[in-house]
Design a protein around this motif. Structure first.
Motif, short mmCIF file in Angstrom:
data_model
loop_
_atom_site.label_atom_id
_atom_site.label_comp_id
_atom_site.label_asym_id
_atom_site.label_seq_id
_atom_site.Cartn_x
_atom_site.Cartn_y
_atom_site.Cartn_z
N PHE A 161 61.31 -0.42 12.73
CA PHE A 161 62.16 -0.26 11.55
C PHE A 161 62.00 -1.40 10.55
CE2 PHE A 161 63.95 2.46 14.82
CZ PHE A 161 63.92 3.68 14.13
N GLY A 162 60.83 -2.05 10.58
CA GLY A 162 60.47 -2.95 9.49
C GLY A 162 61.24 -4.25 9.42
N LEU A 163 61.57 -4.82 10.57
CA LEU A 163 62.31 -6.09 10.59
C LEU A 163 61.51 -7.22 11.23
CD1 LEU A 163 65.75 -4.67 11.76
CD2 LEU A 163 65.35 -5.85 9.58
N LEU A 218 60.52 6.93 7.66
CA LEU A 218 60.41 7.42 9.03
C LEU A 218 61.57 8.37 9.30
CD1 LEU A 218 59.04 7.31 11.83
CD2 LEU A 218 60.45 5.30 12.34
N ILE A 219 61.25 9.60 9.71
CA ILE A 219 62.30 10.57 10.04
C ILE A 219 62.71 10.37 11.50
CG2 ILE A 219 62.86 13.02 10.34
CD1 ILE A 219 62.60 12.30 7.39
N ARG A 248 64.86 -3.56 4.94
CA ARG A 248 63.75 -3.41 5.88
C ARG A 248 62.50 -2.90 5.17
NH1 ARG A 248 64.64 0.72 8.87
NH2 ARG A 248 66.44 1.56 7.75
N SER A 249 61.34 -3.31 5.70
CA SER A 249 60.08 -2.72 5.24
C SER A 249 59.88 -1.40 5.99
CB SER A 249 58.91 -3.68 5.50
OG SER A 249 58.62 -3.76 6.88
N THR A 250 58.80 -0.71 5.73
CA THR A 250 58.56 0.55 6.43
C THR A 250 58.05 0.29 7.84
OG1 THR A 250 56.36 0.64 5.44
CG2 THR A 250 58.10 1.85 4.31
N ALA A 309 61.60 -6.55 20.22
CA ALA A 309 60.40 -6.57 19.38
C ALA A 309 60.04 -5.20 18.81
CB ALA A 309 59.22 -7.13 20.19
N THR A 310 59.98 -4.19 19.68
CA THR A 310 59.58 -2.87 19.17
C THR A 310 60.59 -2.26 18.20
OG1 THR A 310 58.18 -2.47 21.08
CG2 THR A 310 58.85 -0.54 19.83
N PRO A 311 61.90 -2.31 18.52
CA PRO A 311 62.82 -1.79 17.50
C PRO A 311 62.68 -2.52 16.16
CG PRO A 311 64.01 -2.76 19.40
CD PRO A 311 62.58 -2.65 19.77
N ALA A 312 62.41 -3.82 16.21
CA ALA A 312 62.23 -4.56 14.95
C ALA A 312 60.97 -4.09 14.22
CB ALA A 312 62.17 -6.07 15.22
N ARG A 313 59.88 -3.86 14.96
CA ARG A 313 58.65 -3.37 14.33
C ARG A 313 58.80 -1.94 13.82
NH1 ARG A 313 55.14 -5.98 18.63
NH2 ARG A 313 54.10 -7.65 17.52
#
Ligand SMILES: [Zn+2]
Length: 467
Positions: free
Chosen positions: A381-383, A185-186, A460-462, A375-379
């Motif tokens: 950036f794959g956390l 993700l850029i 982190r995952s994608t 929640a959204t920052p974790a999603r």
């Protein structure tokens, strides 16, 4: 191995639900939730029982934009990973994603290794890294693939800061094409830095050297133009795009238009753009230097568009861009020349409280607070769901939050290693009481009981919004 803990009687608030529930924690993870007062909840037993009656039980904050010990303008951000993650924990944040920096002409790997060395053994909470790509060439493009595989799945580029972090449109397009292929993700700093530098030079030549001119030369239109251009480049490359620190109404409009077309375009804003304005930058004397950051603080009218964007989901994340510089000795480097003021504000400790104040003020709802801060920052950036929510199997990164406590934000009482607060004297309702990181107490009854080195690197995952 962690012992068992039960949190009793609180209102568990996640991005999706609010339930009066007891939470059982075992071996650092959430083992079970059960409605308070039911036989299932009463069967939870543990040596450590935390009473959360009348309090919220929320996921620890996830701040995906921090710069600990960041080199900038001949100095370094004043929080180390040790002091910065301790302050984050005090403020209810249990995960940060910081930016490793590639030096121009050097491999990404060298920059990443250097940031690992700064962080390892020093953090009170868990952490991950994005990679700043300042130099796009065949080697760095290949390295991007390897980094994605090992959990550094996001790359920041700059349309600003020519001669430092700046990438031209060709370099940006090449990195986006690579991200499109490897799942990265850029993240874009969207300001037209070439045009801004002309305006800086002209302002200084006219003798306009005060901090407020920093905001005046970094024009709204040059943020909107760069945002538009970044979106078009991402479309051409077939890549998703995350625009950092969105501050202007016109930039939000660009994001909204792109999202209406169904593009994978995301936007982040920061508390300073929601709660502060160009009025702060125009404080008399040199005090405005405390508020110099880029993108700059905008005239107050822009705040309504940012709040609206957060409600309509045209903006999805609030992070801090925590990059503190002391007023004495650091911000002062720009006395007589605003372009030499180090860019950045402290805030990692204040984000969860300020956004709770936004709930109190009626800007956003309680679950939206958790959505944009956890929640959204974790999603993105794959956390997720390891971080960012409270459910069986997730890391027990949990905050007991008192929604009724009153506090006054001040440099006298904050824990960030910086000699001023951007929110000095601001009254807020709500306060962190207890913080657990993987089940271990970090803050307990307003005392820091954590330790440097408890926090671990978290690959982190994608981005989870793309599949
Ligand atoms: Zn930043």
């Amino acid at each position: 191995m962690s012992s068992r803990t039960v949190i009793r009687g609180g209102l568990v608030v996640t991005a999706s639900d609010e339930i009066h529930a007891d939470v059982l924690i075992e071996d650092g993870r959430v083992a079970a939730l059960a409605a308070s007062g039911t036989p299932a909840a009463e069967s939870f037993t543990a040596p450590r029982v935390l009473d959360a009656t009348g309090k919220y039980v929320i996921p620890g904050g996830v701040d995906v934009h921090t710069h600990m010990e960041m080199p900038f303008g001949g100095t370094y951000a004043s929080d180390t990973f040790e002091t910065g993650t301790r302050a984050a924990a005090w403020g209810g944040t249990t995960t940060i994603v910081d930016f490793a920096v590639q030096s121009v002409g050097r491999p990404l790997r060298e920059g990443l290794d250097a940031w690992h060395a700064k962080a390892e053994g020093n953090c009170a909470i868990d952490y991950g890294f994005h990679m700043i790509v300042s130099d796009v060439n065949e080697e760095t493009l290949q390295e991007m693939d390897l980094l994605v595989e090992e959990g550094v799945t996001s790359f920041k580029q700059f349309m600003a800061y020519p001669g430092v972090f700046y990438s031209d449109d060709g370099q940006i397009l090449r990195a986006m094409q690579r991200a499109s292929a490897n799942g990265g993700l850029i993240m874009m700093h969207a300001e037209n830095g070439i045009a801004i530098d002309v305006l800086v030079e002209q302002a200084l030549a006219r003798g306009e050297t005060d901090p407020r001119h920093h905001g005046e030369v970094r024009k709204v239109l040059l943020e909107a133009e760069a945002t538009h251009r970044a979106i078009q480049l991402a479309r051409v490359a077939g890549a998703p795009l995350y625009v950092v620190h969105v501050s202007a109404e016109e930039a939000v409009a660009e994001l909204a238009a792109a999202r209406d077309k169904g593009l994978h375009v995301f936007g982040e804003t920061c508390p300073q753009y929601l709660f502060l304005s160009a009025d702060d930058l125009a404080e008399p004397g040199f005090d405005g230097a405390k508020y110099v950051c880029s993108t700059p603080l905008r005239p107050r009218e822009h705040q309504a568009a940012l709040w609206r964007g957060l409600r309509t989901n045209d903006l999805q994340v609030v992070s801090t861009d925590h990059c503190p510089f002391c007023f004495t000795g650091q911000k002062e480097l720009g006395r007589g020349d605003f372009s030499k003021i180090p860019n950045g504000l402290p805030g990692v400790e204040n984000r969860m409280d300020l956004l709770h104040q936004a709930v109190v003020d009626g800007h956003i709802g309680r679950r939206r607070w958790i959505e944009i801060a956890c929640a959204t920052p974790a999603r993105m950036f794959g956390l997720y769901p390891k971080k960012g929510t409270i459910a069986p199997g997730t890391d027990a990164d949990i905050v007991i939050y008192d929604p009724h406590a009153e506090q006054v934000i001040s440099a006298e009482t904050h824990h960030m290693n910086v000699d001023y607060s951007a929110y000095e004297g601001k009254r807020v309702t709500g306060r962190v009481e207890t913080v657990l990181s993987r089940g271990e107490p970090v803050v307990e009854d307003h005392r820091f009981v954590g330790r440097a080195g408890h926090g671990v690197y978290t690959p982190r995952s994608t981005c989870q919004y793309l599949s």
